[in-house]
Design an enzyme around this catalytic site. Structure first.
Site, PDB file in Angstrom:
ATOM      1  CE  LYS A 151       8.262  12.192   8.533  1.00 19.12           C
ATOM      2  NZ  LYS A 151       7.444  12.555   9.472  1.00 19.12           N
ATOM      3  CB  SER A 157       5.137   9.620   6.805  1.00 23.37           C
ATOM      4  OG  SER A 157       5.374   8.826   7.947  1.00 23.37           O
ATOM      5  CG  ASP A 191       7.800  -1.526  -4.743  1.00 25.66           C
ATOM      6  OD1 ASP A 191       7.706  -0.790  -5.525  1.00 25.66           O
ATOM      7  OD2 ASP A 191       8.518  -1.846  -3.919  1.00 25.66           O
TER       8      ASP A 191
END
Length: 412
Positions: A339, A314, A325
């Site tokens: 998640k 999460s 990224d």
């Protein structure tokens, strides 16, 4: 007196009282309905098809329980209603959505706030053996003061065997009011032998210390984040400041076994680490897409690695994935949990009490990729082979690999 005059007199006299009463009644009904709408309590004749079906089935089941169940007095009406609500939410087939009782709702809010009554220790379950352990204790908190130690195996809590309980059920046994005590029966290795000890811990007010830090060899800073709550951002910033003061040349952030927490904390921490740019996008059913960006008020301009594993889920995946990224950090360790959904907790205090936690959307990383059901793939894959239950200890081969990665980046 003519008939027409009698009718007219009726309208002008008693009829006005009748009309006024009728109007008042209508207004009261409208007011009552308005209040019911605001509080979420609707009359049966103005309800959805789902509510009608629930009403019909609940009435039938309640009738048979009252008439035939051997000891209906053993189960309170409130408990029956709570489990009916839990069943309705479980029918969604979403393991992340829950109905909370009043007590469960209060516990969930304390976890988010970062302040609660507890013992100041992290419990863990060994995925292979199912045994429960004390993963870590916070210095100066009740567990540490009582003598509990990391790697103690939990056998019983207040005399109840925990071997067949889930970690959540075991943790629930440790909760209570401030000043009450919990007796742990633990197995501990001492001088090459396993001994059993009973340790009494008095519950106290805990401000969750979700961040710890230290300087590693080669002037590499190490920050361990247990979870994300409203206290985490400041603790994280304080950790970076302290390590910078000691001359850190690079930093390792550890979110292994971090099950997540508040998105606001993650956004605040990413904003501290990254220059201006996209962070994450939140897509939901009820609102337009929400796009979060970093402002470049501050950013971390040294090499960075993030440790992840199957327990990273999460919010910790949002944190690590955004840094990956944005090419701001190297991910080291094992595939994360996967998640990437948005969840919201709503209070039902004004209607039936308790609360409800629902999946309301999904997170997408700066590149547009989704975490959910996939997880994050580390840039450097390393399976944990250490024997210590406490990550970050001397035999932590994943941490050693991250340190190696940092030293290489610094030297280039």
């Amino acid at each position: 007196m003519k008939r027409e005059d009698r009718v007219k007199l009726g309208l002008d006299g008693f009829g006005w009282f009748y009309a006024a009463g009728l109007l008042t009644g209508i207004l009261i009904c409208v007011l009552v309905l308005f209040i019911l709408v605001l509080t979420g309590v609707m009359p049966r004749w103005w309800s959805s098809d789902v509510a009608d079906e629930v009403w019909m089935r609940a009435s039938a089941v309640d009738h048979y329980i009252d008439k035939y169940y051997w000891k209906p007095e053993d189960v309170s009406d409130e408990k029956m209603a709570d489990y009916a609500a839990k069943g309705m939410v479980s029918a969604l087939g979403d393991k992340y959505s829950f109905y909370f009782t009043d007590e469960e709702y209060e516990d969930s809010m304390r976890d988010i706030e970062g302040e609660f009554v507890g013992i100041g220790a992290v419990l863990m379950r060994d995925s292979k053996t199912g045994k429960k352990y004390i993963q870590s204790v916070t210095e100066g908190q009740p567990a540490a003061r009582a003598g509990l130690k990391a790697e103690d195996e939990i056998l019983k809590v207040d005399g109840q065997d925990v071997s067949e309980l889930t970690l959540t059920e075991t943790t629930a046994l440790v909760k209570g009011e401030e000043g009450t005590s919990v007796v742990f029966t633990v197995a501990r290795k001492e001088n090459g032998k396993t001994v059993t000890k009973e340790i009494t811990v008095v519950l106290g007010e805990i401000v969750n210390q979700s961040v710890s830090y230290k300087m590693l060899e080669g002037k590499i800073g190490y920050i361990d984040i247990k979870n994300f709550d409203k206290e985490t951002v400041k603790q994280f910033e304080d950790g970076i400041a302290a390590l910078d003061k000691q001359g850190q040349k690079g930093m390792i952030v550890d979110v292994r076994n971090n099950g997540g927490g508040a998105l606001t904390a993650v956004i605040g921490m990413l904003n501290r680490l990254l220059p201006a740019g996209n962070l994450i996008t939140e897509k939901s059913r009820a609102e337009e897409d929400m796009r979060f960006k970093s402002t470049d008020e501050k950013h971390f301009d040294k090499p960075m690695a993030v440790l992840i594993n199957g327990g990273s889920a999460s919010a910790s995946e949002v944190f690590a994935g955004t840094l990956q990224d944005r090419e701001a950090a190297v991910l080291v360790g094992e595939q994360s949990f996967g998640k990437g959904i948005v969840q919201a907790v709503y209070s039902l205090a004004d209607s039936c009490g308790g609360g409800i936690k629902l999946t309301t959307g999904e997170y997408f990383l700066p590149s547009g990729r989704s975490i959910h059901g996939k997880g994050l793939t580390p840039d450097v894959k390393v399976e944990y082979t250490g024997t210590s239950k406490e990550l970050g200890a001397g035999d932590d081969n994943q941490l050693a690999k991250a340190l190696e990665v940092m030293e290489k980046e610094i030297s280039e």
